[in-house]
Design a protein around this motif. Structure first.
Motif, short mmCIF file in Angstrom:
data_model
loop_
_atom_site.label_atom_id
_atom_site.label_comp_id
_atom_site.label_asym_id
_atom_site.label_seq_id
_atom_site.Cartn_x
_atom_site.Cartn_y
_atom_site.Cartn_z
N VAL A 111 -41.38 31.98 -100.28
CA VAL A 111 -39.92 31.90 -100.09
C VAL A 111 -39.60 31.20 -98.77
O VAL A 111 -38.64 30.42 -98.69
CB VAL A 111 -39.28 33.31 -100.18
N ARG A 112 -40.42 31.42 -97.76
CA ARG A 112 -40.19 30.71 -96.48
C ARG A 112 -40.30 29.20 -96.69
O ARG A 112 -39.50 28.43 -96.16
CB ARG A 112 -41.20 31.16 -95.42
N GLU A 113 -41.26 28.79 -97.50
CA GLU A 113 -41.38 27.35 -97.80
C GLU A 113 -40.12 26.84 -98.51
O GLU A 113 -39.66 25.74 -98.23
CB GLU A 113 -42.59 27.09 -98.71
N ILE A 114 -39.58 27.67 -99.39
CA ILE A 114 -38.36 27.28 -100.11
C ILE A 114 -37.22 27.10 -99.11
O ILE A 114 -36.47 26.12 -99.15
CB ILE A 114 -37.97 28.35 -101.16
N ILE A 115 -37.10 28.05 -98.19
CA ILE A 115 -35.98 28.00 -97.24
C ILE A 115 -36.11 26.77 -96.34
O ILE A 115 -35.13 26.04 -96.12
CB ILE A 115 -35.92 29.32 -96.42
N ASP A 116 -37.32 26.51 -95.86
CA ASP A 116 -37.54 25.29 -95.05
C ASP A 116 -37.16 24.05 -95.85
O ASP A 116 -36.50 23.14 -95.34
CB ASP A 116 -39.01 25.17 -94.62
N LEU A 175 -35.12 35.69 -99.61
CA LEU A 175 -34.35 34.73 -100.42
C LEU A 175 -32.85 35.01 -100.37
O LEU A 175 -32.02 34.11 -100.42
CB LEU A 175 -34.84 34.78 -101.87
N LEU A 176 -32.55 36.31 -100.27
CA LEU A 176 -31.15 36.73 -100.28
C LEU A 176 -30.33 36.02 -99.20
O LEU A 176 -29.20 35.62 -99.42
CB LEU A 176 -31.13 38.25 -100.05
N LYS A 177 -30.95 35.84 -98.03
CA LYS A 177 -30.22 35.20 -96.92
C LYS A 177 -29.79 33.79 -97.30
O LYS A 177 -28.67 33.38 -97.01
CB LYS A 177 -31.10 35.15 -95.67
N SER A 178 -30.67 33.05 -97.97
CA SER A 178 -30.26 31.68 -98.29
C SER A 178 -29.28 31.64 -99.45
O SER A 178 -28.57 30.66 -99.63
CB SER A 178 -31.45 30.75 -98.51
N LEU A 179 -29.20 32.75 -100.21
CA LEU A 179 -28.16 32.79 -101.24
C LEU A 179 -26.81 33.15 -100.61
O LEU A 179 -25.76 32.75 -101.09
CB LEU A 179 -28.52 33.83 -102.31
N GLU A 180 -26.88 33.90 -99.53
CA GLU A 180 -25.63 34.26 -98.85
C GLU A 180 -25.04 33.08 -98.09
O GLU A 180 -23.84 32.88 -98.07
CB GLU A 180 -25.88 35.43 -97.88
N GLU A 181 -25.91 32.31 -97.46
CA GLU A 181 -25.44 31.14 -96.72
C GLU A 181 -26.20 29.91 -97.20
O GLU A 181 -27.09 29.40 -96.50
CB GLU A 181 -25.68 31.34 -95.22
N SER A 195 -27.36 22.05 -101.76
CA SER A 195 -28.60 22.63 -102.29
C SER A 195 -28.29 23.34 -103.60
O SER A 195 -27.18 23.83 -103.80
CB SER A 195 -29.18 23.62 -101.28
N LEU A 196 -29.26 23.34 -104.47
CA LEU A 196 -29.12 24.07 -105.73
C LEU A 196 -30.38 24.88 -105.94
O LEU A 196 -31.49 24.35 -105.90
CB LEU A 196 -28.93 23.08 -106.91
N LEU A 197 -30.18 26.18 -106.14
CA LEU A 197 -31.31 27.08 -106.36
C LEU A 197 -31.18 27.66 -107.77
O LEU A 197 -30.16 28.25 -108.10
CB LEU A 197 -31.26 28.21 -105.32
N ILE A 198 -32.21 27.44 -108.59
CA ILE A 198 -32.17 27.94 -109.97
C ILE A 198 -33.27 28.98 -110.14
O ILE A 198 -34.46 28.69 -109.97
CB ILE A 198 -32.40 26.79 -110.99
#
Ligand SMILES: [Zn+2]
Length: 326
Positions: free
Chosen positions: A97-102, A132-138, A143-146
Motif C-alpha cells: 500500500v505504501r508503494e501505491i501511495i507513493d 489505504l484509508l488515508k489516501s481515500l480520504e485525501e 488519481s483513480l483508485l479501483i
C-alpha cells in the motif's frame, strides 16, 4: 485494434462510469463488487485504458492509437499500477500500500491521470487497509483508485463508505452461455454450473485441465477405501487440496440437494448425476450435512497451513463413515 472492451453484460456499468468520466465527475475511489468470474478485473482495465487515453474525453472510448494506448497495450504504462496478493489467500501488506501511495502522489507521466487497480481487495490486511484509508480520504488530484472484490463485507466499512460501489451482478444465463459458446468448445452449461455462472471463470476452467482432474478425483472419491486412502491423499495434495475440497463440496451439496428434493435438475454436476443419484440412495441426510460441515472446517484449515495430508485423510475417513450402512 488495441482497445480493451468491457464485456457485453457490463453495458449499464460502462454507461454509468463513462458518462461520469466525460462529465469530469468520476469519483477518485471505486469499489467493484460481484461474484467471481463475471469480469470485474477486465472491466477495470477497460476503464483504466479509457481514463489514460489521450483522446477519450469526447467519445468515452479509448482510441487504441495514441501513445498512452500503445503503452497500455504493451503492459508498460507508467501511470497504471496493478496490486494484488501473491496468491488468493495471501494478504496484501502495508508495504504494497505504501508503494501505491507513493505512486499516486507522483505527477502523471504520460496521461492526465494515474490509475491504481487493487484486485482481491478483501485480502488487504489491517495495517494495509488503514494506510489505504488515508489516501481515500485525501485523494491526490487526477488519481483513480479501483478496488475489486467478491467479498465486500471483508473490507473495512470506512473503506467501503469512501468509495463509489459499482455492482456486477450474476450474468444472465442465456447471455453467459451464448458468449461462452463463442469462446470455448464443450459443454458450456456444465462449465457455467461449475463456475456458479461466472463466464470468465468458466472460460478459465475450459482452458485448463480442470475437467480431467475433476473426473480423476471423482473416481478416487467413489473408489476410496481404507487400503488406498494414503495414496489418494498424496495424490490430492499434489493436485492442490484446496481445489479438490471445492470439488468435494460441490458433490456433497449436490447429494444434499437431490436427497432433499428428489429432483435431478438441482444437481450442478450434471455430467455426474447418474453416479451421484446412485450414491445418494445409501446415504443418510444428517450424516451428509455433518460431512459438509466438517469439510467446511477442513477447508479453512487448509488455508492455515495445517498438514494437508492429515486434512485429506481426515475427510476421507469421515466420508467412509458416512457411507457405512447404519
Ligand atoms: Zn488512446
Amino acid at each position: 485494434m488495441s482497445v480493451v472492451n468491457s464485456f457485453p453484460w457490463q453495458q449499464a456499468q460502462w454507461n454509468q462510469l463513462s458518462t461520469a468520466y466525460s462529465q469530469e465527475c468520476l469519483p477518485h475511489g471505486l469499489l467493484f463488487c460481484g461474484s467471481r468470474g463475471v469480469g470485474k478485473k477486465g472491466f477495470a482495465f477497460a476503464l483504466a485504458q479509457m481514463v489514460l487515453c489521450e483522446h477519450s474525453m469526447e467519445s468515452s472510448q479509448a482510441c487504441g492509437q495514441c501513445k498512452s494506448c500503445q503503452l497500455f497495450t504493451a503492459h508498460n504504462h507508467p501511470d497504471l499500477k496493478l496490486t494484488e496478493p501473491d496468491d488468493e489467500h495471501k494478504p496484501i501488506k502495508v508495504n504494497q500500500v505504501r508503494e501505491i501511495i507513493d505512486f499516486m502522489n507522483l505527477m502523471p507521466h504520460t496521461s492526465s491521470h494515474r490509475v491504481v487497480i487493487i484486485d482481491q481487495a478483501q485480502q488487504l490486511n489491517h495495517n494495509a487497509a488503514n494506510s489505504l484509508l488515508k489516501s481515500l480520504e485525501e485523494p491526490p488530484a487526477n488519481s483513480l483508485l479501483i478496488l475489486i472484490t467478491h467479498r465486500p463485507s471483508a473490507l473495512l466499512g470506512t473503506i467501503r463508505s469512501r468509495c463509489r460501489q459499482v455492482l456486477f451482478p450474476a450474468v444472465e444465463t442465456a447471455l453467459a452461455s451464448s458468449w461462452l459458446a463463442d469462446q470455448v468448445p464443450g459443454d458450456v452449461n456444465l462449465l457455467l454450473n461449475l463456475s456458479h455462472g461466472g463466464p470468465l471463470l468458466a472460460r478459465e476452467l475450459a482452458a485448463s485441465d480442470y475437467l480431467q482432474l475433476r473426473q480423476q478425483c471423482f473416481e478416487d472419491w467413489l473408489g476410496l477405501n481404507s487400503n488406498n486412502m494414503l495414496s489418494i491423499a498424496n495424490k490430492w495434495v499434489k493436485c492442490g487440496l484446496e481445489n479438490v475440497f471445492v470439488m468435494l463440496d460441490s458433490w456433497i451439496m449436490d447429494l444434499i440437494r437431490f436427497k432433499a428434493a428428489n429432483d435431478d435438475r438441482l444437481i450442478r454436476n450434471q455430467d455426474l448425476s447418474s453416479q451421484l443419484i446412485n450414491l445418494v440412495k445409501h446415504l443418510d441426510m444428517s450424516k451428509l450435512m455433518r460431512l459438509q460441515q466438517q469439510l467446511l472446517e477442513r477447508q479453512s484449515q487448509v488455508q492455515q497451513n495445517i498438514n494437508a495430508n492429515l486434512l485429506a485423510e481426515d475427510i476421507m475417513i469421515r466420508w467412509l463413515e458416512c457411507k457405512q450402512v447404519a
